[in-house]
Design an enzyme around this catalytic site. Sequence first.
Site, PDB file in Angstrom:
ATOM      1  N   HIS A 148       1.160  -0.779   0.492  1.00  0.00           N
ATOM      2  CA  HIS A 148      -0.158  -0.571   0.132  1.00  0.00           C
ATOM      3  C   HIS A 148       0.570   1.552  -0.104  1.00  0.00           C
ATOM      4  O   HIS A 148       2.070   0.739   0.314  1.00  0.00           O
ATOM      5  CB  HIS A 148      -1.151   0.202   1.127  1.00  0.00           C
ATOM      6  CG  HIS A 148      -2.092  -0.580   1.322  1.00  0.00           C
ATOM      7  ND1 HIS A 148      -2.327  -2.118   1.246  1.00  0.00           N
ATOM      8  CD2 HIS A 148      -2.950  -0.258   0.892  1.00  0.00           C
ATOM      9  CE1 HIS A 148      -3.756  -2.919   1.278  1.00  0.00           C
ATOM     10  NE2 HIS A 148      -4.011  -1.515   0.782  1.00  0.00           N
ATOM     11  N   LYS A 152      -0.437   4.834   4.225  1.00  0.00           N
ATOM     12  CA  LYS A 152      -1.478   3.895   5.170  1.00  0.00           C
ATOM     13  C   LYS A 152      -1.275   3.864   6.556  1.00  0.00           C
ATOM     14  O   LYS A 152      -0.084   3.569   7.221  1.00  0.00           O
ATOM     15  CB  LYS A 152      -2.068   2.829   3.989  1.00  0.00           C
ATOM     16  CG  LYS A 152      -2.823   2.009   5.149  1.00  0.00           C
ATOM     17  CD  LYS A 152      -2.813   0.559   3.924  1.00  0.00           C
ATOM     18  CE  LYS A 152      -3.595  -0.226   4.680  1.00  0.00           C
ATOM     19  NZ  LYS A 152      -5.144  -0.126   4.678  1.00  0.00           N
TER      20      LYS A 152
HETATM   21  P1  NAD Z   1      -7.343   9.622   4.739  1.00  0.00           P
HETATM   22  O1  NAD Z   1      -6.607   9.748   6.212  1.00  0.00           O
HETATM   23  O2  NAD Z   1      -6.525  10.160   3.653  1.00  0.00           O
HETATM   24  O3  NAD Z   1      -8.763   9.996   5.845  1.00  0.00           O
HETATM   25  C1  NAD Z   1      -9.848  10.001   6.515  1.00  0.00           C
HETATM   26  C2  NAD Z   1     -10.757  11.359   6.955  1.00  0.00           C
HETATM   27  O4  NAD Z   1     -10.874  11.201   7.885  1.00  0.00           O
HETATM   28  C3  NAD Z   1      -9.721  11.955   7.020  1.00  0.00           C
HETATM   29  O5  NAD Z   1      -9.531  13.507   5.971  1.00  0.00           O
HETATM   30  C4  NAD Z   1      -9.748  12.581   8.496  1.00  0.00           C
HETATM   31  O6  NAD Z   1      -9.710  14.049   8.697  1.00  0.00           O
HETATM   32  C5  NAD Z   1     -10.713  11.819   8.755  1.00  0.00           C
HETATM   33  N1  NAD Z   1     -11.811  11.988  10.179  1.00  0.00           N
HETATM   34  C6  NAD Z   1     -10.930  10.951  10.691  1.00  0.00           C
HETATM   35  N2  NAD Z   1     -11.369  11.788  12.141  1.00  0.00           N
HETATM   36  C7  NAD Z   1     -13.200  12.111  11.310  1.00  0.00           C
HETATM   37  C8  NAD Z   1     -13.897  12.670  12.576  1.00  0.00           C
HETATM   38  N3  NAD Z   1     -14.146  12.447  13.219  1.00  0.00           N
HETATM   39  N4  NAD Z   1     -15.168  13.150  12.069  1.00  0.00           N
HETATM   40  C9  NAD Z   1     -15.017  13.003  10.134  1.00  0.00           C
HETATM   41  N5  NAD Z   1     -13.487  12.936   9.450  1.00  0.00           N
HETATM   42  C10 NAD Z   1     -12.921  11.695  10.397  1.00  0.00           C
HETATM   43  O7  NAD Z   1      -7.152   7.906   4.527  1.00  0.00           O
HETATM   44  P2  NAD Z   1      -8.383   7.215   3.375  1.00  0.00           P
HETATM   45  O8  NAD Z   1      -7.166   6.748   3.119  1.00  0.00           O
HETATM   46  O9  NAD Z   1      -9.609   7.605   2.825  1.00  0.00           O
HETATM   47  O10 NAD Z   1      -8.541   5.558   4.631  1.00  0.00           O
HETATM   48  C11 NAD Z   1      -9.329   5.893   5.693  1.00  0.00           C
HETATM   49  C12 NAD Z   1      -9.658   4.004   6.125  1.00  0.00           C
HETATM   50  O11 NAD Z   1     -10.473   4.208   4.949  1.00  0.00           O
HETATM   51  C13 NAD Z   1      -8.668   3.870   6.518  1.00  0.00           C
HETATM   52  O12 NAD Z   1      -9.052   3.358   7.642  1.00  0.00           O
HETATM   53  C14 NAD Z   1      -7.989   2.761   5.191  1.00  0.00           C
HETATM   54  O13 NAD Z   1      -7.750   1.316   5.397  1.00  0.00           O
HETATM   55  C15 NAD Z   1      -9.421   3.046   4.396  1.00  0.00           C
HETATM   56  N6  NAD Z   1      -9.561   1.876   3.634  1.00  0.00           N
HETATM   57  C16 NAD Z   1     -10.831   0.823   3.459  1.00  0.00           C
HETATM   58  C17 NAD Z   1     -10.957   1.049   1.461  1.00  0.00           C
HETATM   59  C18 NAD Z   1     -11.470  -0.390   1.927  1.00  0.00           C
HETATM   60  O14 NAD Z   1     -12.601  -0.740   0.526  1.00  0.00           O
HETATM   61  N7  NAD Z   1     -12.866  -0.705   2.693  1.00  0.00           N
HETATM   62  C19 NAD Z   1     -10.422   1.318   1.379  1.00  0.00           C
HETATM   63  C20 NAD Z   1      -9.107   2.346   0.657  1.00  0.00           C
HETATM   64  C21 NAD Z   1      -9.502   2.881   2.604  1.00  0.00           C
END
Ligand code: NAD
Length: 258
Positions: A148, A152
């Site tokens: 990744h 991540k």
């Molecule tokens: P990222 O860090 O770019 O985004 C996370 C966002 O959440 C940030 O903008 C942060 O400010 C926000 N956030 C945190 N606390 C918050 C709150 N209380 N209220 C509102 N917003 C809040 O990360 P990302 O790459 O977008 O990934 C996010 C999550 O999704 C991770 O856990 C990642 O592993 C997971 N993910 C899952 C899949 C899937 O298919 N299930 C795919 C990609 C990523």
Amino acid sequence: MSRVAIIGAAGRMGRELCRAVLEDGDVELVGGTVEPGAPELGADLGELCGWGKAEVFATEEPPGDAEVHIEFTSPEATVEHLSYEKPVVIGTTGFSDEHRSKLEEAAKSVPIMLAPNMSVGVNVLREVVSEVSRKLGASYDIEVVEAHHRHKKDAPSGTALFLGRAAAEGRNLDFDDVAVYGREGVSPRSGGEIGVHALRGGAVVGEHRVIFYSEGEEVEVVHRALSRRTFADGAVRAAKFVSSASPGLYSMGDVLDG
Ligand code: NAD
């Protein structure tokens, strides 16, 4: 037409989700939240994701008229947001056992769809991995390798654990009993173990490989996500599913079968 709010709308996945919802004719984007005090507070969500003006704005709390939430944030924030008591699609990964029991408790009163990987391909692959593991049998060594992007947070990925569990299931083993995370120093392989390894670097969207080794051959099952849009499209499909589901904890398998 289901009214959807994105929780964590400013994140990498959040922006992709806003765009996927705006482009889907069967769901309507009615809001998106950002962390308290975030610079994106008040921003037009359509502009934030590069779609154009949507006249829907980033807020700290989701709008009351949202029927379904889609949440990709952090494990701590996701568990805190269970207090919204809305049908929700959760893509966040890295939950502890304690977090997981809170999710299970909440699912007694609202439908929750939880999947560490929303792509259709990975969820179909899960069945393939289990079947290959079963058919090749216990003499093949299994290793799971994932890669990744450098940002991540959790390792190994939720998807690596998901595929590792599928491989263990194919052999009627409990994954937690046989998983070995990385190797260092003197660490000879024991017969039944499933090795799990995490690579981190650059902008890799997500790659997972499950390799089965014997002395005479290697069988490799591979999935490469080429863009985050594949996860966002799966999450939108799941949002349509949870909007009419009864309370309970659902997987992407339920969405694909439903
Ligand atoms: P990222 O860090 O770019 O985004 C996370 C966002 O959440 C940030 O903008 C942060 O400010 C926000 N956030 C945190 N606390 C918050 C709150 N209380 N209220 C509102 N917003 C809040 O990360 P990302 O790459 O977008 O990934 C996010 C999550 O999704 C991770 O856990 C990642 O592993 C997971 N993910 C899952 C899949 C899937 O298919 N299930 C795919 C990609 C990523």
